[in-house]
Design an enzyme around this catalytic site. Structure first.
Site, mmCIF file in Angstrom:
data_model
loop_
_atom_site.group_PDB
_atom_site.id
_atom_site.type_symbol
_atom_site.label_atom_id
_atom_site.label_comp_id
_atom_site.label_asym_id
_atom_site.label_seq_id
_atom_site.Cartn_x
_atom_site.Cartn_y
_atom_site.Cartn_z
ATOM 1 N N SER A 21 -0.352 -8.047 8.782
ATOM 2 C CA SER A 21 -0.611 -7.692 7.382
ATOM 3 C C SER A 21 -1.162 -8.882 6.606
ATOM 4 O O SER A 21 -0.659 -10.004 6.740
ATOM 5 C CB SER A 21 0.685 -7.236 6.696
ATOM 6 O OG SER A 21 1.183 -6.060 7.303
ATOM 7 N N ASP A 67 9.422 1.957 -1.945
ATOM 8 C CA ASP A 67 8.241 2.820 -1.842
ATOM 9 C C ASP A 67 7.594 2.793 -3.223
ATOM 10 O O ASP A 67 8.180 3.282 -4.199
ATOM 11 C CB ASP A 67 8.665 4.240 -1.458
ATOM 12 C CG ASP A 67 7.462 5.169 -1.283
ATOM 13 O OD1 ASP A 67 6.454 4.995 -2.000
ATOM 14 O OD2 ASP A 67 7.540 6.076 -0.437
ATOM 15 N N VAL A 68 6.399 2.231 -3.321
ATOM 16 C CA VAL A 68 5.761 2.041 -4.630
ATOM 17 C C VAL A 68 5.271 3.353 -5.257
ATOM 18 O O VAL A 68 4.822 3.361 -6.399
ATOM 19 C CB VAL A 68 4.606 1.011 -4.587
ATOM 20 C CG1 VAL A 68 5.104 -0.353 -4.108
ATOM 21 C CG2 VAL A 68 3.447 1.512 -3.719
ATOM 22 N N ALA A 98 -4.676 6.250 1.515
ATOM 23 C CA ALA A 98 -5.293 7.549 1.259
ATOM 24 C C ALA A 98 -4.857 8.459 2.407
ATOM 25 O O ALA A 98 -4.831 8.008 3.556
ATOM 26 C CB ALA A 98 -6.812 7.427 1.235
ATOM 27 N N TYR A 158 -15.800 4.680 3.863
ATOM 28 C CA TYR A 158 -14.695 4.209 3.006
ATOM 29 C C TYR A 158 -14.322 5.289 1.977
ATOM 30 O O TYR A 158 -13.211 5.297 1.453
ATOM 31 C CB TYR A 158 -15.063 2.881 2.352
ATOM 32 C CG TYR A 158 -13.871 2.065 1.898
ATOM 33 C CD1 TYR A 158 -12.829 1.755 2.769
ATOM 34 C CD2 TYR A 158 -13.785 1.598 0.594
ATOM 35 C CE1 TYR A 158 -11.739 1.004 2.354
ATOM 36 C CE2 TYR A 158 -12.701 0.840 0.167
ATOM 37 C CZ TYR A 158 -11.683 0.545 1.052
ATOM 38 O OH TYR A 158 -10.602 -0.196 0.623
ATOM 39 N N LYS A 165 -10.631 1.596 -5.126
ATOM 40 C CA LYS A 165 -10.758 0.134 -5.286
ATOM 41 C C LYS A 165 -11.566 -0.213 -6.532
ATOM 42 O O LYS A 165 -11.313 -1.237 -7.168
ATOM 43 C CB LYS A 165 -11.382 -0.494 -4.036
ATOM 44 C CG LYS A 165 -10.490 -0.459 -2.790
ATOM 45 C CD LYS A 165 -9.152 -1.143 -2.972
ATOM 46 C CE LYS A 165 -8.460 -1.381 -1.627
ATOM 47 N NZ LYS A 165 -7.081 -1.904 -1.783
ATOM 48 N N LEU A 197 -3.227 -3.125 10.590
ATOM 49 C CA LEU A 197 -2.761 -1.741 10.750
ATOM 50 C C LEU A 197 -3.608 -0.776 9.908
ATOM 51 O O LEU A 197 -3.978 0.306 10.375
ATOM 52 C CB LEU A 197 -1.290 -1.677 10.312
ATOM 53 C CG LEU A 197 -0.534 -0.370 10.545
ATOM 54 C CD1 LEU A 197 -0.451 -0.060 12.038
ATOM 55 C CD2 LEU A 197 0.873 -0.461 9.954
HETATM 56 P P1 NAD Z 1 -1.409 -3.225 6.250
HETATM 57 O O1 NAD Z 1 -1.344 -1.868 6.818
HETATM 58 O O2 NAD Z 1 -0.740 -4.307 6.972
HETATM 59 O O3 NAD Z 1 -0.928 -3.217 4.736
HETATM 60 C C1 NAD Z 1 -0.889 -2.059 3.924
HETATM 61 C C2 NAD Z 1 0.490 -2.005 3.352
HETATM 62 O O4 NAD Z 1 0.622 -0.952 2.411
HETATM 63 C C3 NAD Z 1 1.571 -1.760 4.436
HETATM 64 O O5 NAD Z 1 2.500 -2.814 4.402
HETATM 65 C C4 NAD Z 1 2.217 -0.464 3.992
HETATM 66 O O6 NAD Z 1 3.597 -0.422 4.272
HETATM 67 C C5 NAD Z 1 1.957 -0.541 2.495
HETATM 68 N N1 NAD Z 1 2.144 0.757 1.830
HETATM 69 C C6 NAD Z 1 1.416 1.888 1.962
HETATM 70 N N2 NAD Z 1 1.954 2.871 1.225
HETATM 71 C C7 NAD Z 1 3.039 2.349 0.591
HETATM 72 C C8 NAD Z 1 4.019 2.863 -0.293
HETATM 73 N N3 NAD Z 1 4.011 4.133 -0.690
HETATM 74 N N4 NAD Z 1 5.000 2.020 -0.742
HETATM 75 C C9 NAD Z 1 5.027 0.728 -0.351
HETATM 76 N N5 NAD Z 1 4.130 0.172 0.502
HETATM 77 C C10 NAD Z 1 3.146 0.984 0.961
HETATM 78 O O7 NAD Z 1 -3.007 -3.534 6.113
HETATM 79 P P2 NAD Z 1 -3.776 -4.669 5.314
HETATM 80 O O8 NAD Z 1 -5.151 -4.658 5.879
HETATM 81 O O9 NAD Z 1 -2.988 -5.918 5.290
HETATM 82 O O10 NAD Z 1 -3.893 -4.051 3.838
HETATM 83 C C11 NAD Z 1 -3.405 -4.712 2.694
HETATM 84 C C12 NAD Z 1 -4.409 -4.634 1.551
HETATM 85 O O11 NAD Z 1 -5.592 -5.338 1.936
HETATM 86 C C13 NAD Z 1 -4.850 -3.229 1.184
HETATM 87 O O12 NAD Z 1 -4.946 -3.128 -0.224
HETATM 88 C C14 NAD Z 1 -6.243 -3.139 1.784
HETATM 89 O O13 NAD Z 1 -7.053 -2.228 1.090
HETATM 90 C C15 NAD Z 1 -6.705 -4.553 1.585
HETATM 91 N N6 NAD Z 1 -7.859 -4.973 2.385
HETATM 92 C C16 NAD Z 1 -7.838 -4.860 3.746
HETATM 93 C C17 NAD Z 1 -8.960 -5.229 4.501
HETATM 94 C C18 NAD Z 1 -8.980 -5.066 5.988
HETATM 95 O O14 NAD Z 1 -10.090 -5.017 6.553
HETATM 96 N N7 NAD Z 1 -7.865 -5.014 6.670
HETATM 97 C C19 NAD Z 1 -10.100 -5.733 3.836
HETATM 98 C C20 NAD Z 1 -10.085 -5.851 2.430
HETATM 99 C C21 NAD Z 1 -8.959 -5.456 1.730
HETATM 100 O O1 0WE Z 2 -8.507 -0.522 2.357
HETATM 101 C C1 0WE Z 2 -8.675 -0.429 3.556
HETATM 102 C C2 0WE Z 2 -8.037 0.709 4.317
HETATM 103 C C3 0WE Z 2 -6.874 1.282 3.581
HETATM 104 C C4 0WE Z 2 -6.328 2.550 4.202
HETATM 105 C C5 0WE Z 2 -6.158 2.733 5.560
HETATM 106 C C6 0WE Z 2 -5.614 3.926 6.040
HETATM 107 C C7 0WE Z 2 -5.468 4.215 7.504
HETATM 108 C C8 0WE Z 2 -4.341 5.198 7.782
HETATM 109 C C9 0WE Z 2 -5.956 3.551 3.339
HETATM 110 N N1 0WE Z 2 -5.427 4.719 3.788
HETATM 111 C C10 0WE Z 2 -5.243 4.910 5.104
HETATM 112 N N2 0WE Z 2 -4.697 6.091 5.509
HETATM 113 C C11 0WE Z 2 -4.287 6.321 6.785
HETATM 114 O O2 0WE Z 2 -3.837 7.426 7.106
HETATM 115 N N3 0WE Z 2 -9.473 -1.357 4.180
HETATM 116 C C12 0WE Z 2 -10.208 -2.301 3.371
HETATM 117 C C13 0WE Z 2 -9.704 -1.405 5.628
HETATM 118 C C14 0WE Z 2 -10.905 -0.559 5.908
HETATM 119 O O3 0WE Z 2 -10.816 0.783 5.984
HETATM 120 C C15 0WE Z 2 -12.083 1.275 6.175
HETATM 121 C C16 0WE Z 2 -12.995 0.212 6.223
HETATM 122 C C17 0WE Z 2 -12.229 -0.970 6.049
HETATM 123 C C18 0WE Z 2 -12.771 -2.359 5.994
HETATM 124 C C19 0WE Z 2 -12.519 2.589 6.309
HETATM 125 C C20 0WE Z 2 -13.875 2.831 6.510
HETATM 126 C C21 0WE Z 2 -14.771 1.794 6.551
HETATM 127 C C22 0WE Z 2 -14.342 0.471 6.421
#
Ligand code: NAD
Ligand code: 0WE
Length: 258
Positions: A21, A67-68, A98, A158, A165, A197
């Site tokens: 994460s 749970d937010v 989503a 996306y 976002k 994840l």
């Molecule tokens: P992650 O799955 O590790 O983190 C997402 C977190 O959201 C998890 O810890 C999950 O438990 C939490 N969550 C979801 N629903 C919730 C709820 N109802 N209550 C409390 N917690 C809840 O994945 P990540 O990539 O570390 O995502 C963290 C942030 O980074 C997100 O906002 C994502 O959009 C952003 N982000 C991710 C990427 C990427 O490519 N991974 C790029 C840019 C931004």
């Molecule tokens: O914000 C995100 C993804 C957030 C996310 C991921 C999931 C997977 C599981 C939100 N909701 C869900 N719901 C689920 O059921 N990112 C920035 C990572 C991400 O997601 C993409 C990206 C990137 C980068 C989806 C499509 C294209 C690019």
């Protein structure tokens, strides 16, 4: 050990699910500068892992379920925080969701319920946290969230999250305006794609990583530790005039026109 610049500060971190994460990278960075951390984890399923991770921080912290999407859980979380630490300095919101059904469909097919859940968890939760953190942030401080380029430019697949976002980034600006007079800064970090994840299971994600690595001016992907380092910078003296901003950590990908 040297005294870190966050010694004596309290940080709340929402969004640690596992070691991959982005919230974990930021938690480690803040903790190694001496901040006391409280991790808010999503639910019972994550409890053991979150508690273990909190214990393993450079400065061992604690974990509380939250749970937010539930006002009652947010109220309990903040009541517990207020009992232990009367002042909060740093808050990280690293949460997005989503329903798969919505993420898998184009925007013109999204159902009302799925829209509402996506915006509730990915946008409103930041406001809900800000509302409760504000009275505890009596020395000023930093509210930080995570966003993605799909808010600004159309990114294939996306979908609904791009609109969520965009609303989150606008919220950063409005909160920065409102909370600035209290010395509370509000910013977003916008990393390029990272294999976490939340990204796993997105069809074509691996090709997307490859594309970013090849096209970004720096010819590399952002690493979680770099996201942590940027969050530490924002929490430091160096970040003290930065508010209302979305800061890209994408190797320069977002400056490209073609
Ligand atoms: P992650 O799955 O590790 O983190 C997402 C977190 O959201 C998890 O810890 C999950 O438990 C939490 N969550 C979801 N629903 C919730 C709820 N109802 N209550 C409390 N917690 C809840 O994945 P990540 O990539 O570390 O995502 C963290 C942030 O980074 C997100 O906002 C994502 O959009 C952003 N982000 C991710 C990427 C990427 O490519 N991974 C790029 C840019 C931004
Ligand atoms: O914000 C995100 C993804 C957030 C996310 C991921 C999931 C997977 C599981 C939100 N909701 C869900 N719901 C689920 O059921 N990112 C920035 C990572 C991400 O997601 C993409 C990206 C990137 C980068 C989806 C499509 C294209 C690019």
């Amino acid at each position: 050990m040297n005294k870190g610049f966050l010694e004596g500060k309290t940080a709340l971190v929402f969004g640690v699910a596992n070691k991959r994460s982005l919230a974990w990278a930021i938690a480690q960075a803040w903790s190694s500068e001496g901040a006391s951390l409280v991790l808010g984890y999503q639910g019972e399923r994550l409890r053991e892992n979150a508690e273990e991770l909190a214990r393993s921080l450079p400065k061992p912290g604690k974990a509380i379920g939250c749970d937010v999407g539930e006002d009652a859980e947010l109220d309990t979380f903040f009541a517990e925080v207020a009992r232990e630490a009367p002042v909060v300095d740093l808050v990280l919101h690293s949460v997005a969701f989503a329903p798969k059904e919505a993420l898998d469909h184009e925007l013109s097919e999204v159902k009302r319920d799925d829209f509402l859940v996506s915006f509730d968890i990915s946008v409103y939760s930041f406001l809900a946290i800000a509302r409760r953190a504000k009275p505890l942030m009596t020395r000023g401080g930093l509210l930080l969230t995570l966003t993605y380029y799909g808010s600004e430019k159309v990114t294939p697949q996306y979908h609904i999250m791009g609109t969520a976002k965009a609303a989150l980034e606008a919220s950063v600006r409005y909160l920065a305006f409102e909370l600035g007079p209290r010395g509370i800064r509000v910013n977003a970090l916008s990393p390029g794609p990272v294999n976490t994840l939340a990204a796993r299971g997105i069809p074509g994600f691996v090709q997307m990583l490859k594309h970013h690595q090849e096209k970004a001016p720096l010819r590399k992907l952002v690493e979680p530790a770099e996201v942590g380092a940027a969050a530490a910078f924002l929490a430091s003296e160096g970040g003290s005039a930065i508010t209302g901003q979305t800061i890209y950590l994408d190797g320069g990908y977002s400056i490209l026109g073609a």
